[in-house]
Scaffold this motif. Structure first.
Motif, PDB file in Angstrom:
ATOM      1  N   LYS A  69       0.838  -1.202   0.000  1.00 55.83           N
ATOM      2  CA  LYS A  69       0.000   0.000   0.000  1.00 55.83           C
ATOM      3  C   LYS A  69       0.875   1.255   0.000  1.00 55.83           C
ATOM      4  N   LEU A  70       0.580   2.169  -0.912  1.00 50.16           N
ATOM      5  CA  LEU A  70       1.324   3.427  -1.000  1.00 50.16           C
ATOM      6  C   LEU A  70       1.198   4.227   0.291  1.00 50.16           C
ATOM      7  N   LEU A 130      16.714   1.795   2.673  1.00 55.18           N
ATOM      8  CA  LEU A 130      16.690   0.814   1.588  1.00 55.18           C
ATOM      9  C   LEU A 130      15.228   0.455   1.338  1.00 55.18           C
ATOM     10  N   ILE A 131      14.806   0.452   0.077  1.00 61.63           N
ATOM     11  CA  ILE A 131      13.384   0.235  -0.186  1.00 61.63           C
ATOM     12  C   ILE A 131      13.138  -0.595  -1.438  1.00 61.63           C
ATOM     13  N   ALA A 132      12.150  -1.490  -1.325  1.00 56.06           N
ATOM     14  CA  ALA A 132      11.517  -2.123  -2.480  1.00 56.06           C
ATOM     15  C   ALA A 132      10.087  -1.594  -2.479  1.00 56.06           C
ATOM     16  N   ILE A 133       9.715  -0.878  -3.517  1.00 58.88           N
ATOM     17  CA  ILE A 133       8.447  -0.148  -3.485  1.00 58.88           C
ATOM     18  C   ILE A 133       7.241  -1.087  -3.521  1.00 58.88           C
ATOM     19  N   SER A 134       6.099  -0.557  -3.079  1.00 60.05           N
ATOM     20  CA  SER A 134       4.855  -1.317  -3.079  1.00 60.05           C
ATOM     21  C   SER A 134       4.274  -1.384  -4.492  1.00 60.05           C
ATOM     22  N   SER A 135       3.288  -2.248  -4.660  1.00 54.58           N
ATOM     23  CA  SER A 135       2.638  -2.379  -5.968  1.00 54.58           C
ATOM     24  C   SER A 135       1.816  -1.141  -6.321  1.00 54.58           C
ATOM     25  N   GLU A 136       1.494  -0.300  -5.329  1.00 59.91           N
ATOM     26  CA  GLU A 136       0.705   0.907  -5.581  1.00 59.91           C
ATOM     27  C   GLU A 136       1.567   2.142  -5.845  1.00 59.91           C
ATOM     28  N   THR A 137       2.876   2.006  -5.747  1.00 55.60           N
ATOM     29  CA  THR A 137       3.746   3.174  -5.798  1.00 55.60           C
ATOM     30  C   THR A 137       4.022   3.602  -7.237  1.00 55.60           C
ATOM     31  N   LYS A 195       3.335   7.063  -7.718  1.00 57.93           N
ATOM     32  CA  LYS A 195       3.751   8.410  -7.347  1.00 57.93           C
ATOM     33  C   LYS A 195       4.847   8.270  -6.295  1.00 57.93           C
ATOM     34  N   TYR A 196       5.833   9.125  -6.346  1.00 63.70           N
ATOM     35  CA  TYR A 196       6.986   8.917  -5.482  1.00 63.70           C
ATOM     36  C   TYR A 196       7.499  10.214  -4.847  1.00 63.70           C
ATOM     37  N   ASP A 197       6.586  11.135  -4.564  1.00 64.05           N
ATOM     38  CA  ASP A 197       6.980  12.387  -3.910  1.00 64.05           C
ATOM     39  C   ASP A 197       7.643  12.126  -2.563  1.00 64.05           C
ATOM     40  N   HIS A 198       7.174  11.085  -1.848  1.00 66.94           N
ATOM     41  CA  HIS A 198       7.733  10.794  -0.528  1.00 66.94           C
ATOM     42  C   HIS A 198       9.186  10.335  -0.627  1.00 66.94           C
ATOM     43  N   VAL A 234      11.802   2.755  -8.643  1.00 68.24           N
ATOM     44  CA  VAL A 234      11.330   3.888  -9.449  1.00 68.24           C
ATOM     45  C   VAL A 234      12.520   4.340 -10.289  1.00 68.24           C
ATOM     46  N   GLU A 235      12.458   4.081 -11.580  1.00 69.04           N
ATOM     47  CA  GLU A 235      13.622   4.346 -12.421  1.00 69.04           C
ATOM     48  C   GLU A 235      13.937   5.831 -12.522  1.00 69.04           C
ATOM     49  N   GLU A 236      12.909   6.675 -12.379  1.00 69.60           N
ATOM     50  CA  GLU A 236      13.117   8.122 -12.541  1.00 69.60           C
ATOM     51  C   GLU A 236      13.916   8.746 -11.398  1.00 69.60           C
ATOM     52  N   LEU A 237      13.987   8.082 -10.245  1.00 63.89           N
ATOM     53  CA  LEU A 237      14.705   8.646  -9.101  1.00 63.89           C
ATOM     54  C   LEU A 237      16.213   8.439  -9.245  1.00 63.89           C
ATOM     55  N   SER A 238      16.968   9.475  -8.928  1.00 58.94           N
ATOM     56  CA  SER A 238      18.425   9.407  -9.026  1.00 58.94           C
ATOM     57  C   SER A 238      19.005   8.793  -7.753  1.00 58.94           C
TER      58      SER A 238
END
Length: 340
Positions: free
Chosen positions: A102-103, A122-129, A131-134, A152-156
């Motif tokens: 859950k996001l 260290l994070i493996a994102i949720s299936s709802e993620t 949006k990644y502002d956090h 999230v590939e867009e994050l540096s």
């Protein structure tokens, strides 16, 4: 007797306290010879870094935050073991949170970790993620962040992933070469990078083996056994079914497996199944589940190692890295007609 300090080490070795500190942190600007002198002197005097003082100076603790979709998933629990090993070796402890896919919970987890002044996340994102502002917020606050498995590939940030495209391509190629002609894909939720890469591998393998791509055979769902059962119900309701299915992970494959057997289908004669991640249960069912083995422990170790490397880097010299780990197809009875 007073504890030996960095200033004491510096005075004895005739170097500056900052050089001692950087040598103990394995900073790349310090020569191997100097590092050796410092570590030998530290060992000789039983020097122990003052973790409290360091955390106050950095305004962060010696705790690493870890966020995973769920701890009960064998893949993620094994990743956590790899993370903890590296953390312990480097004087850190870990604080583990689960997002439960859950996001909203993932956002709350990141806020809680920042409030606890973690050294990094260290994070493996949720299936709802999607949006990644956090997560961008962590970077904006200069909290070191490493992503693994689901990213999230867009994050540096530094990232650790497997070659999802090749893994899916090889799995579907195995099914095609085993004589299956109508191959489906029980995918995860849309918007996650690894789902798209596996889809591309699935689609390209079909094309390269001269097999048709049927959109109705490509279903989206979640990552749990119940999602596999729901997917099986959708396949069973079709006027024609695939004769083989690549599942997004082993729990989904097991859900498909159980529902198909309940419906009287024979595995792999009526429908073959391939999972992903090589959970222990995959080898225990009969016939055993063919699956893509992911190096979970190595993934955790690598992610934590990249975080340690970032800790040792100066802000203006840090460059994010992406590490791609290889997978291995474990061929078992669920994808070979006759179960042999």
């Amino acid at each position: 007797m007073a504890q030996f300090t960095i200033k004491d080490l510096a005075r004895e070795l005739g170097i500056s306290p900052s050089t001692v500190s950087r040598a103990l942190r394995d900073h790349p600007d310090i020569s191997k010879a100097t590092k050796k002198r410092v570590t030998e002197a530290a060992r000789k005097h039983n020097y122990q870094p003052n973790q409290l003082a360091q955390s106050l100076q950095k305004k962060r603790s010696n705790t690493i935050g870890v966020i995973v979709p769920e701890i009960r998933h064998d893949f993620f629990s094994t990743c956590i073991s790899g993370i903890e090993e590296v953390a312990y070796e480097n004087g850190y402890i870990i604080m583990v949170c689960q997002s439960d896919e859950k996001l909203e919970r993932e956002v709350i987890n990141t806020q809680a970790l920042v409030a606890n002044r973690v050294a990094g996340v260290l994070i493996a994102i949720s299936s709802e993620t999607t949006k990644y502002d956090h997560l961008q917020g962590l970077l904006d606050q200069n909290v070191p962040l490493v992503q693994f498995d689901r990213v999230v590939e867009e994050l540096s940030t530094s990232k650790v992933v497997v070659d999802d495209y090749a893994a899916a391509y090889n799995a579907v190629s195995h099914l095609a070469e085993s004589g299956y002609k109508h191959i489906g894909h029980m995918a995860g939720q849309e918007g996650i990078a690894l789902n798209f890469r596996r889809y591309e591998g699935y689609r390209d393998a079909l094309r390269d083996h001269g097999l048709p791509y049927k959109e109705k055979f490509h279903l989206h769902g979640g990552y749990r056994e119940d999602d596999g059962r729901k997917g099986a119900a959708r396949y069973l309701a079709m006027d024609e079914m695939p004769d083989a299915i690549l599942a997004i992970n082993d729990p989904v494959a097991v859900g498909l497996y159980a529902a198909f057997k309940d419906a009287g289908l024979r595995i792999p004669d009526d429908v073959a199944l391939v999972g992903f991640s090589d959970n222990p249960v995959s080898a225990l069912i009969d016939p055993a589940l063919t699956t893509v083995r992911q190096p979970a422990f190595e993934m955790g170790r690598t992610a934590a190692t990249l975080l340690m490397k970032q800790f040792r880097s100066e802000d203006d010299t840090f460059t994010p890295e992406t590490v791609i780990l290889e997978t291995e197809l474990q061929i078992r009875g669920s994808s070979r007609r006759g179960g042999k």
